[in-house]
Design an enzyme around this catalytic site. Structure first.
Site, mmCIF file in Angstrom:
data_model
loop_
_atom_site.group_PDB
_atom_site.id
_atom_site.type_symbol
_atom_site.label_atom_id
_atom_site.label_comp_id
_atom_site.label_asym_id
_atom_site.label_seq_id
_atom_site.Cartn_x
_atom_site.Cartn_y
_atom_site.Cartn_z
ATOM 1 N N ASP A 28 -1.681 -9.820 3.495
ATOM 2 C CA ASP A 28 -2.080 -8.417 3.543
ATOM 3 C C ASP A 28 -1.983 -7.875 4.970
ATOM 4 O O ASP A 28 -2.322 -8.570 5.930
ATOM 5 C CB ASP A 28 -3.522 -8.281 3.032
ATOM 6 C CG ASP A 28 -3.859 -6.847 2.652
ATOM 7 O OD1 ASP A 28 -2.942 -5.996 2.616
ATOM 8 O OD2 ASP A 28 -5.044 -6.561 2.401
ATOM 9 N N HIS A 32 7.040 -5.475 6.704
ATOM 10 C CA HIS A 32 7.391 -6.504 5.723
ATOM 11 C C HIS A 32 8.407 -7.488 6.306
ATOM 12 O O HIS A 32 8.325 -8.694 6.042
ATOM 13 C CB HIS A 32 7.935 -5.851 4.459
ATOM 14 C CG HIS A 32 6.925 -5.027 3.716
ATOM 15 N ND1 HIS A 32 5.736 -5.552 3.243
ATOM 16 C CD2 HIS A 32 6.919 -3.707 3.385
ATOM 17 C CE1 HIS A 32 5.041 -4.590 2.636
ATOM 18 N NE2 HIS A 32 5.743 -3.471 2.714
ATOM 19 N N GLU A 47 0.554 -5.171 -9.731
ATOM 20 C CA GLU A 47 0.070 -3.822 -9.441
ATOM 21 C C GLU A 47 0.872 -3.137 -8.329
ATOM 22 O O GLU A 47 0.730 -1.933 -8.111
ATOM 23 C CB GLU A 47 -1.410 -3.854 -9.043
ATOM 24 C CG GLU A 47 -2.370 -4.163 -10.179
ATOM 25 C CD GLU A 47 -2.363 -5.636 -10.574
ATOM 26 O OE1 GLU A 47 -2.134 -5.924 -11.767
ATOM 27 O OE2 GLU A 47 -2.547 -6.487 -9.687
ATOM 28 N N LEU A 94 6.780 -30.330 0.951
ATOM 29 C CA LEU A 94 5.861 -29.224 0.685
ATOM 30 C C LEU A 94 6.404 -28.439 -0.496
ATOM 31 O O LEU A 94 7.614 -28.231 -0.594
ATOM 32 C CB LEU A 94 5.746 -28.307 1.912
ATOM 33 C CG LEU A 94 5.002 -26.971 1.724
ATOM 34 C CD1 LEU A 94 3.493 -27.219 1.594
ATOM 35 C CD2 LEU A 94 5.277 -26.019 2.884
ATOM 36 N N ARG A 124 -11.484 -9.406 -1.060
ATOM 37 C CA ARG A 124 -11.410 -9.471 -2.521
ATOM 38 C C ARG A 124 -10.221 -10.342 -2.915
ATOM 39 O O ARG A 124 -9.306 -10.554 -2.127
ATOM 40 C CB ARG A 124 -11.297 -8.078 -3.139
ATOM 41 C CG ARG A 124 -10.145 -7.249 -2.622
ATOM 42 C CD ARG A 124 -10.100 -5.882 -3.309
ATOM 43 N NE ARG A 124 -9.059 -5.040 -2.726
ATOM 44 C CZ ARG A 124 -9.261 -4.173 -1.746
ATOM 45 N NH1 ARG A 124 -10.486 -4.027 -1.231
ATOM 46 N NH2 ARG A 124 -8.264 -3.444 -1.264
#
Length: 242
Positions: free
Chosen positions: A25, A42, A72, A136, A195
């Protein structure tokens, strides 16, 4: 491979988390603070992904899951969504070989049917190329939502088994899109929000949550180390008494 459920038994855990999940974020805010277009954030965020993948591999973390595009996120402006999909396609084109050279297995989870044929083909090729790597496992959650995952797992179970009288965790577990991975030990979210945002709702039942003010493009090895240190200091009792 079958993995234990943290609500059914206490899984083995050590000083280093076996599975780290991160919500990336802050890309847009990083760009806005520099008066740059959001896509610049980005692109810079993709550089932070490269560094984090390598740092996790060096640290001995076995699974890294990154929330790159939620179900979303289609609500964002169409131009930004189109640019994000272009960046995703470019990353799949140029990063798969690098991941393979470094022993990283790539998995992409989510409802990929909404992506174009080219992206779906690149996902398939990258997963096939890296399938045998074990240093990984990097999972990219794209067009993913935790509620979608639970619903699709139930739908697939019923489609294969009919309508069983009893559905328990053991019956449902193989149908989640990340059934190949253990539950996350450490959940990190950058950008200051606190959140889960519909990410791995089922799997994060007992993950240790760490929220950072750092915007994702600025995420460093020190930030990862600090999160691991905080994780190591937590008392992981899984509901048992002290």
């Amino acid at each position: 491979m079958k993995h234990s459920s943290s609500t059914q038994e206490v899984p083995a855990h050590g000083a280093v988390p076996r599975h780290v999940a991160i919500i990336l974020d802050g890309n847009g805010r990083w760009a806005r603070s520099r008066m740059l277009p959001r896509i610049a954030g980005h692109r810079r965020g993709l550089e932070a992904v490269r560094v984090t993948v390598e740092n996790c591999a060096q640290r001995g973390i076995e699974f890294l899951t990154l929330f790159a595009f939620s179900s979303e996120n289609w609500r964002r402006p169409a131009e930004e969504v189109a640019l994000l999909l272009q960046l995703f396609q470019s990353a799949l084109t140029h990063e798969a070989e690098r991941l393979h050279r470094n022993g990283v297995r790539l998995r992409v989870v989510g409802d990929t049917r909404r992506f174009g044929r080219k992206i779906r083909l690149l996902i398939e090729q990258a997963e096939r190329l890296t399938a045998e790597n074990r240093r990984l496992t990097l999972t990219i959650a794209a067009n993913y939502g935790g509620r979608w995952d639970i619903l699709q797992a139930l739908t697939r179970l019923i489609a294969e088994k009919g309508h069983p009288e009893k559905i328990d965790e053991a019956a449902l577990a193989p149908y989640f899109v990340m059934s190949y991975a253990p539950e996350p030990d450490l959940f990190i979210r950058t950008g200051g929000e606190q959140r889960i945002s519909n990410f791995l709702l089922w799997q994060c039942a007992y993950a240790e949550l760490v929220f950072l003010d750092r915007l994702w493009p600025d995420f460093t090895r020190d930030d990862l180390e600090n999160a691991i240190r905080e994780y190591h200091g937590r008392d992981r009792r899984y509901g048992a008494a002290r």
